[in-house]
Design a protein around this motif. Structure first.
Motif, PDB file in Angstrom:
ATOM      1  N   ASP A   3      22.691 -32.991  41.580  1.00 46.26           N
ATOM      2  CA  ASP A   3      22.682 -33.340  43.033  1.00 46.26           C
ATOM      3  C   ASP A   3      23.554 -35.092  43.174  1.00 46.26           C
ATOM      4  O   ASP A   3      23.709 -35.739  42.534  1.00 46.26           O
ATOM      5  CB  ASP A   3      21.285 -33.749  43.501  1.00 46.26           C
ATOM      6  CG  ASP A   3      20.563 -32.410  43.953  1.00 46.26           C
ATOM      7  OD1 ASP A   3      19.669 -32.685  43.065  1.00 46.26           O
ATOM      8  OD2 ASP A   3      21.156 -31.605  45.019  1.00 46.26           O
ATOM      9  N   GLU A   4      25.071 -34.751  43.859  1.00 46.09           N
ATOM     10  CA  GLU A   4      25.942 -36.349  44.347  1.00 46.09           C
ATOM     11  C   GLU A   4      24.972 -36.903  45.153  1.00 46.09           C
ATOM     12  O   GLU A   4      24.867 -38.071  45.050  1.00 46.09           O
ATOM     13  CB  GLU A   4      27.269 -35.473  44.432  1.00 46.09           C
ATOM     14  CG  GLU A   4      27.520 -35.228  43.143  1.00 46.09           C
ATOM     15  CD  GLU A   4      29.377 -35.213  43.908  1.00 46.09           C
ATOM     16  OE1 GLU A   4      29.292 -34.713  44.730  1.00 46.09           O
ATOM     17  OE2 GLU A   4      30.298 -35.650  42.428  1.00 46.09           O
ATOM     18  N   GLU A 191      23.875 -24.010  47.664  1.00 47.02           N
ATOM     19  CA  GLU A 191      24.745 -24.810  48.493  1.00 47.02           C
ATOM     20  C   GLU A 191      24.571 -26.211  48.378  1.00 47.02           C
ATOM     21  O   GLU A 191      25.901 -26.899  48.244  1.00 47.02           O
ATOM     22  CB  GLU A 191      24.743 -24.639  49.814  1.00 47.02           C
ATOM     23  CG  GLU A 191      23.657 -24.827  50.689  1.00 47.02           C
ATOM     24  CD  GLU A 191      22.595 -23.752  50.783  1.00 47.02           C
ATOM     25  OE1 GLU A 191      22.081 -24.125  51.890  1.00 47.02           O
ATOM     26  OE2 GLU A 191      22.076 -22.750  50.110  1.00 47.02           O
ATOM     27  N   ARG A 192      23.870 -26.478  47.889  1.00 47.05           N
ATOM     28  CA  ARG A 192      23.197 -28.017  47.150  1.00 47.05           C
ATOM     29  C   ARG A 192      24.075 -28.438  45.725  1.00 47.05           C
ATOM     30  O   ARG A 192      24.570 -29.564  45.233  1.00 47.05           O
ATOM     31  CB  ARG A 192      21.854 -28.800  47.324  1.00 47.05           C
ATOM     32  CG  ARG A 192      21.734 -28.927  49.111  1.00 47.05           C
ATOM     33  CD  ARG A 192      20.401 -29.542  48.898  1.00 47.05           C
ATOM     34  NE  ARG A 192      19.849 -29.003  50.700  1.00 47.05           N
ATOM     35  CZ  ARG A 192      20.306 -30.437  51.057  1.00 47.05           C
ATOM     36  NH1 ARG A 192      21.351 -31.230  51.056  1.00 47.05           N
ATOM     37  NH2 ARG A 192      19.940 -29.276  52.487  1.00 47.05           N
ATOM     38  N   ALA A 194      25.898 -26.165  43.901  1.00 50.32           N
ATOM     39  CA  ALA A 194      27.603 -24.807  43.648  1.00 50.32           C
ATOM     40  C   ALA A 194      28.294 -25.907  43.573  1.00 50.32           C
ATOM     41  O   ALA A 194      29.265 -25.600  42.588  1.00 50.32           O
ATOM     42  CB  ALA A 194      28.031 -24.054  44.990  1.00 50.32           C
ATOM     43  N   LYS A 195      29.294 -26.906  44.287  1.00 46.01           N
ATOM     44  CA  LYS A 195      29.776 -28.417  43.793  1.00 46.01           C
ATOM     45  C   LYS A 195      29.927 -28.391  43.154  1.00 46.01           C
ATOM     46  O   LYS A 195      30.615 -28.251  41.672  1.00 46.01           O
ATOM     47  CB  LYS A 195      29.737 -29.111  45.145  1.00 46.01           C
ATOM     48  CG  LYS A 195      30.712 -29.992  44.949  1.00 46.01           C
ATOM     49  CD  LYS A 195      30.924 -31.532  46.031  1.00 46.01           C
ATOM     50  CE  LYS A 195      32.413 -32.640  45.701  1.00 46.01           C
ATOM     51  NZ  LYS A 195      32.306 -33.223  46.873  1.00 46.01           N
ATOM     52  N   GLN A 196      28.392 -28.631  42.076  1.00 44.76           N
ATOM     53  CA  GLN A 196      28.882 -29.609  40.654  1.00 44.76           C
ATOM     54  C   GLN A 196      28.755 -28.533  39.709  1.00 44.76           C
ATOM     55  O   GLN A 196      29.747 -29.158  38.268  1.00 44.76           O
ATOM     56  CB  GLN A 196      27.136 -30.398  40.913  1.00 44.76           C
ATOM     57  CG  GLN A 196      26.739 -31.846  41.742  1.00 44.76           C
ATOM     58  CD  GLN A 196      28.135 -32.482  40.718  1.00 44.76           C
ATOM     59  OE1 GLN A 196      28.316 -33.086  39.920  1.00 44.76           O
ATOM     60  NE2 GLN A 196      29.532 -32.930  41.863  1.00 44.76           N
ATOM     61  N   LYS A 198      30.807 -26.168  40.218  1.00 41.06           N
ATOM     62  CA  LYS A 198      32.144 -25.451  39.208  1.00 41.06           C
ATOM     63  C   LYS A 198      32.681 -26.840  38.743  1.00 41.06           C
ATOM     64  O   LYS A 198      33.950 -26.352  38.340  1.00 41.06           O
ATOM     65  CB  LYS A 198      33.011 -25.473  41.585  1.00 41.06           C
ATOM     66  CG  LYS A 198      32.105 -24.481  42.081  1.00 41.06           C
ATOM     67  CD  LYS A 198      32.392 -24.214  43.220  1.00 41.06           C
ATOM     68  CE  LYS A 198      32.095 -23.287  44.698  1.00 41.06           C
ATOM     69  NZ  LYS A 198      31.992 -22.727  45.343  1.00 41.06           N
ATOM     70  N   LYS A 199      32.515 -28.108  39.491  1.00 43.22           N
ATOM     71  CA  LYS A 199      32.821 -29.563  38.253  1.00 43.22           C
ATOM     72  C   LYS A 199      33.092 -28.844  37.040  1.00 43.22           C
ATOM     73  O   LYS A 199      34.038 -29.179  36.598  1.00 43.22           O
ATOM     74  CB  LYS A 199      32.744 -30.502  38.785  1.00 43.22           C
ATOM     75  CG  LYS A 199      33.059 -31.134  39.725  1.00 43.22           C
ATOM     76  CD  LYS A 199      32.339 -32.180  40.404  1.00 43.22           C
ATOM     77  CE  LYS A 199      33.058 -32.835  41.494  1.00 43.22           C
ATOM     78  NZ  LYS A 199      32.581 -34.509  42.534  1.00 43.22           N
TER      79      LYS A 199
END
Length: 206
Positions: A3-4, A191-192, A194-196, A198-199
């Motif tokens: 989590d960012e 959704e929380r 997924a962004k990380q 993908k990175k």
């Protein structure tokens, strides 16, 4: 760390449901949650500290923040303003810390309008009869005020559809455990994270 950003958790419910007791019990446990510090125009009292009990502002400073939309919610009570400063909440979230806000229903709906990405938890009484007993047992309310609070509680309960979760405050420890579970499950939402992920997949492993 996956989590960012942190998550804003908002706990509210009708007067007498036990919001403060549940919040205190939650924070008595080991928790990474940061309690949202409110802002007020009332004078600082003996023993209080700026940035710990409240952020203290003049009436002009507070009204300037209202005009600039720098408050997630606010209300005026007995000639003084009280509100939740947007900057403190956003800065804390940006540092990866979860923020916890305990507030009345009307204030929570203001927060939802200004910060819809928050997680909203409605603390529900076991029954209206139990809610009535809790208000009476405070020993600070007249019979007329108890009646008015119950009428207001019925209206507030009808607003429950605006919330993400409902926790029945029958046993304090059980209610706290459920709130802790909500916090954990929100951090596991696809959704929380997924962004990380993908990175991570974009990393060069060659």
């Amino acid at each position: 760390m996956i989590d960012e950003k942190g998550i804003l958790f908002v706990l509210s419910g009708p007067s007498g449901v036990g919001k403060g007791t549940v919040r205190k019990s939650l924070f008595d446990r080991a928790t990474d949650l940061k309690y949202s510090i409110s802002m007020t125009t009332r004078s600082i009292r003996e023993g209080e500290k700026e940035g710990t009990d409240y952020f203290y502002k003049t009436k002009q400073e507070f009204e300037d923040l209202i005009k600039k939309n720098r408050l997630l919610e606010y209300a005026e009570y007995v000639g003084n303003y009280y509100g939740t400063p947007r900057d403190y909440v956003e800065e804390t979230l940006d540092h990866g810390k979860d923020v916890f806000l305990e507030i009345e229903v009307q204030g929570a709906l203001q927060v939802k309008e200004n910060f819809p990405q928050g997680v909203f938890i409605f603390l529900f009484p076991p029954s209206l009869e139990e809610l009535k007993n809790r208000i009476i047992n405070r020993g600070t309310e007249s019979e007329e005020l108890v009646k008015n609070r119950l009428i207001a509680a019925k209206t507030e309960i009808e607003m429950m559809d605006a919330y993400d979760y409902v926790v029945v405050n029958d046993e304090i420890e059980t209610a706290v455990q459920k709130i802790q579970s909500i916090v954990q499950s929100e951090h596991c939402k696809r959704e929380r994270v997924a962004k990380q992920y993908k990175k991570a997949l974009e990393a060069d492993f060659s």
